[in-house]
Design a protein around this motif. Structure first.
Motif, PDB file in Angstrom:
ATOM      1  N   LYS A 177      44.918  28.689  50.204  1.00 41.08           N
ATOM      2  CA  LYS A 177      44.410  30.619  50.306  1.00 41.08           C
ATOM      3  C   LYS A 177      45.808  31.215  49.924  1.00 41.08           C
ATOM      4  N   ASP A 178      46.778  30.966  50.407  1.00 39.14           N
ATOM      5  CA  ASP A 178      48.126  31.962  49.942  1.00 39.14           C
ATOM      6  C   ASP A 178      48.354  31.702  48.250  1.00 39.14           C
ATOM      7  N   LEU A 179      47.965  30.521  47.754  1.00 38.25           N
ATOM      8  CA  LEU A 179      47.972  30.344  46.153  1.00 38.25           C
ATOM      9  C   LEU A 179      47.093  31.264  45.608  1.00 38.25           C
ATOM     10  N   CYS A 180      45.842  31.034  46.163  1.00 38.68           N
ATOM     11  CA  CYS A 180      44.593  31.982  45.557  1.00 38.68           C
ATOM     12  C   CYS A 180      44.742  33.261  45.595  1.00 38.68           C
ATOM     13  N   LEU A 181      45.488  33.801  46.824  1.00 39.51           N
ATOM     14  CA  LEU A 181      45.949  35.274  46.957  1.00 39.51           C
ATOM     15  C   LEU A 181      46.954  35.538  45.763  1.00 39.51           C
ATOM     16  N   SER A 182      48.131  34.646  45.872  1.00 29.95           N
ATOM     17  CA  SER A 182      49.130  35.096  44.979  1.00 29.95           C
ATOM     18  C   SER A 182      48.587  35.111  43.491  1.00 29.95           C
ATOM     19  N   MET A 183      47.754  34.520  43.132  1.00 31.62           N
ATOM     20  CA  MET A 183      46.988  34.579  41.943  1.00 31.62           C
ATOM     21  C   MET A 183      46.227  35.632  41.491  1.00 31.62           C
ATOM     22  N   GLN A 184      45.800  36.404  42.451  1.00 34.58           N
ATOM     23  CA  GLN A 184      44.941  37.593  42.397  1.00 34.58           C
ATOM     24  C   GLN A 184      45.924  38.742  42.445  1.00 34.58           C
ATOM     25  N   LYS A 185      46.926  38.670  42.498  1.00 32.66           N
ATOM     26  CA  LYS A 185      47.935  40.103  42.855  1.00 32.66           C
ATOM     27  C   LYS A 185      47.427  40.955  41.747  1.00 32.66           C
ATOM     28  N   GLU A 186      48.143  42.214  41.960  1.00 31.74           N
ATOM     29  CA  GLU A 186      48.165  43.365  41.323  1.00 31.74           C
ATOM     30  C   GLU A 186      48.095  43.227  39.810  1.00 31.74           C
ATOM     31  N   ASN A 187      49.103  42.669  39.278  1.00 31.86           N
ATOM     32  CA  ASN A 187      49.182  42.724  37.673  1.00 31.86           C
ATOM     33  C   ASN A 187      49.010  41.244  37.167  1.00 31.86           C
ATOM     34  N   THR A 188      47.959  40.356  37.832  1.00 30.84           N
ATOM     35  CA  THR A 188      47.638  38.996  37.306  1.00 30.84           C
ATOM     36  C   THR A 188      46.087  39.244  36.963  1.00 30.84           C
ATOM     37  N   SER A 189      45.591  38.765  35.870  1.00 30.77           N
ATOM     38  CA  SER A 189      44.114  38.715  35.399  1.00 30.77           C
ATOM     39  C   SER A 189      43.957  37.143  35.671  1.00 30.77           C
ATOM     40  N   VAL A 190      42.557  37.025  36.206  1.00 27.90           N
ATOM     41  CA  VAL A 190      42.199  35.698  36.507  1.00 27.90           C
ATOM     42  C   VAL A 190      41.003  35.645  35.640  1.00 27.90           C
ATOM     43  N   LEU A 191      40.709  34.302  34.950  1.00 29.68           N
ATOM     44  CA  LEU A 191      39.605  34.271  34.216  1.00 29.68           C
ATOM     45  C   LEU A 191      38.354  33.914  34.992  1.00 29.68           C
ATOM     46  N   PRO A 192      37.097  34.584  34.810  1.00 30.93           N
ATOM     47  CA  PRO A 192      36.275  34.545  35.705  1.00 30.93           C
ATOM     48  C   PRO A 192      35.781  33.230  36.262  1.00 30.93           C
ATOM     49  N   GLU A 193      35.928  32.158  35.353  1.00 29.04           N
ATOM     50  CA  GLU A 193      35.417  30.835  35.918  1.00 29.04           C
ATOM     51  C   GLU A 193      36.433  30.396  36.811  1.00 29.04           C
ATOM     52  N   VAL A 194      37.664  30.759  36.599  1.00 29.54           N
ATOM     53  CA  VAL A 194      38.798  30.241  37.553  1.00 29.54           C
ATOM     54  C   VAL A 194      38.320  30.853  38.598  1.00 29.54           C
ATOM     55  N   TYR A 195      38.397  32.340  38.606  1.00 29.85           N
ATOM     56  CA  TYR A 195      38.077  33.185  40.069  1.00 29.85           C
ATOM     57  C   TYR A 195      37.021  32.685  40.777  1.00 29.85           C
ATOM     58  N   ARG A 196      35.893  32.222  40.131  1.00 27.27           N
ATOM     59  CA  ARG A 196      34.941  31.580  41.028  1.00 27.27           C
ATOM     60  C   ARG A 196      35.216  30.388  41.867  1.00 27.27           C
ATOM     61  N   VAL A 197      35.874  29.416  41.264  1.00 22.76           N
ATOM     62  CA  VAL A 197      36.421  28.443  41.805  1.00 22.76           C
ATOM     63  C   VAL A 197      37.417  28.701  42.917  1.00 22.76           C
ATOM     64  N   MET A 198      38.394  29.715  42.762  1.00 25.29           N
ATOM     65  CA  MET A 198      39.314  30.173  43.843  1.00 25.29           C
ATOM     66  C   MET A 198      38.649  30.808  45.054  1.00 25.29           C
ATOM     67  N   ARG A 199      37.442  31.314  44.786  1.00 24.32           N
ATOM     68  CA  ARG A 199      36.632  32.217  45.911  1.00 24.32           C
ATOM     69  C   ARG A 199      35.890  31.153  46.472  1.00 24.32           C
ATOM     70  N   ASP A 200      35.358  29.956  45.848  1.00 25.64           N
ATOM     71  CA  ASP A 200      34.797  29.121  46.595  1.00 25.64           C
ATOM     72  C   ASP A 200      35.720  27.979  47.343  1.00 25.64           C
ATOM     73  N   CYS A 201      36.768  28.019  47.054  1.00 23.83           N
ATOM     74  CA  CYS A 201      37.952  27.206  47.710  1.00 23.83           C
ATOM     75  C   CYS A 201      38.481  27.820  48.756  1.00 23.83           C
ATOM     76  N   ASN A 202      38.185  29.055  49.252  1.00 20.27           N
ATOM     77  CA  ASN A 202      38.782  30.000  50.079  1.00 20.27           C
ATOM     78  C   ASN A 202      38.211  29.650  51.410  1.00 20.27           C
TER      79      ASN A 202
END
Length: 76
Positions: free
Chosen positions: A51-76
């Motif tokens: 969860k910490d990893l996923c949150l840190s990768m979603q910080k303000e100045n970071t863009s996450v590719l949509p397909e990566v974001y879906r996996v991060m969301r589902d793993c939380n």
């Protein structure tokens, strides 16, 4: 000029591997998701780290590719 970090599939896998997740760089995102979810079921104490990893990768100045974001969301 604004500099934006981009989190792509490679970055995501590398960071999971650094956490000790049982994934490889050759796996597809659906395979990574399945492996991480299975790992978290077996080792729930790892959940806060993922969860910490996923949150840190979603910080303000970071863009996450949509397909990566879906996996991060589902793993939380």
């Amino acid at each position: 000029m604004m500099i934006v970090d981009l989190v792509d599939e490679v970055d995501f896998k590398e960071r999971l591997i650094a956490l000790g997740a049982p994934v490889t760089s050759e796996q597809s995102l659906p395979e990574v998701q399945e492996a991480v979810l299975s790992w978290l079921q077996q080792y729930p104490e790892q959940t806060p780290f993922v969860k910490d990893l996923c949150l840190s990768m979603q910080k303000e100045n970071t863009s996450v590719l949509p397909e990566v974001y879906r996996v991060m969301r589902d793993c939380n």
